[in-house]
Design a protein around this motif. Structure first.
Motif, short mmCIF file in Angstrom:
data_model
loop_
_atom_site.label_atom_id
_atom_site.label_comp_id
_atom_site.label_asym_id
_atom_site.label_seq_id
_atom_site.Cartn_x
_atom_site.Cartn_y
_atom_site.Cartn_z
N PHE A 134 -8.85 31.66 57.70
CA PHE A 134 -9.25 30.57 59.51
C PHE A 134 -9.32 29.00 58.54
N ARG A 135 -9.06 28.10 58.83
CA ARG A 135 -8.86 26.69 58.51
C ARG A 135 -9.67 26.03 59.33
N PRO A 136 -10.83 24.77 59.26
CA PRO A 136 -11.68 24.73 59.24
C PRO A 136 -11.08 23.82 60.64
N TYR A 137 -9.43 23.58 60.54
CA TYR A 137 -8.86 22.44 60.95
C TYR A 137 -7.34 23.87 62.21
N SER A 138 -8.22 24.61 62.56
CA SER A 138 -7.54 25.32 63.05
C SER A 138 -8.21 25.98 64.54
N TYR A 139 -7.25 25.14 65.69
CA TYR A 139 -8.50 25.63 66.76
C TYR A 139 -7.27 26.45 67.60
N GLY A 140 -7.13 27.55 67.32
CA GLY A 140 -6.19 28.14 68.29
C GLY A 140 -6.56 29.65 68.68
N PHE A 141 -6.54 30.11 69.55
CA PHE A 141 -7.49 31.11 69.79
C PHE A 141 -8.49 31.87 69.33
N ARG A 142 -9.52 30.58 69.09
CA ARG A 142 -10.51 31.24 68.16
C ARG A 142 -12.06 30.93 68.87
N PRO A 143 -13.38 31.33 68.44
CA PRO A 143 -14.07 30.86 69.43
C PRO A 143 -14.84 29.64 69.78
N ASN A 144 -15.49 29.11 70.47
CA ASN A 144 -15.97 27.82 70.42
C ASN A 144 -15.16 26.74 69.91
N ARG A 145 -13.54 27.48 70.01
CA ARG A 145 -12.63 26.12 69.64
C ARG A 145 -11.83 26.15 71.62
N ASN A 146 -11.23 24.58 71.41
CA ASN A 146 -9.90 24.05 72.68
C ASN A 146 -8.99 23.70 71.78
#
Length: 159
Positions: free
Chosen positions: A101-113
């Motif tokens: 996962f790249r730092p710019y991935s936000y979908g379905f990631r913990p603590n990301r929205n």
């Protein structure tokens, strides 16, 4: 991978996670509060089924949840015992996939929205980047070639 997933310690951690998430019983009416007794009675058979390949998840309950757009989204809710199996599998697969996962991935990631994704996109625009890509994977698992997906998972296991 199946041995690792069905290992007692991994299953115990999965059980703890499901209990901490709470949630209601679904099709089989088994509640999270009943899960410990259920697993004491059926845990050996469950583990054996996973290891032999004969485990079959139970039907899921379809529930519709409203979206802010006024539309609705179908949510499949598994029974609590199957949630333990899913969590156990997640605990094995997550370390394999997380590095990709790249730092710019936000979908379905913990603590990301979504709000963080929009804010980051705005930062990219302000940095004079010409492109910001927004992809909706809403139907990904309906459309993906599962044979190819499983081949990729197996290749990670053997890497």
């Amino acid at each position: 991978m199946i041995e690792q997933m069905s290992e007692k310690g991994n299953l115990n951690r999965a059980y703890q996670k499901v209990v901490s998430n709470k949630g209601a019983g679904e099709i089989d009416r088994l509640q999270v509060s009943d899960l410990q007794a259920y697993l004491r009675k059926n845990g050996v058979a469950l583990t054996s089924g996973i290891r032999s390949g004969s485990f079959q998840p139970q039907p899921i309950k379809g529930s519709t949840i409203p979206k802010s757009s006024g539309k609705s989204r179908l949510l499949g809710v598994p029974n609590v015992a199957d949630r333990v199996v899913q969590q156990a599998l997640l605990q094995v697969l997550k370390p394999l996939f997380k590095p990709d996962f790249r730092p710019y991935s936000y979908g379905f990631r913990p603590n990301r929205n979504g709000h963080q994704a929009v804010n980051r996109a705005q930062e990219y625009i302000n940095e004079v980047n010409q492109y910001v890509v927004n992809m909706d994977l809403r139907s990904f698992f309906d459309e993906v070639d599962h044979a190819v997906l499983l081949e990729l998972v197996y290749s990670l296991e053997n890497a």
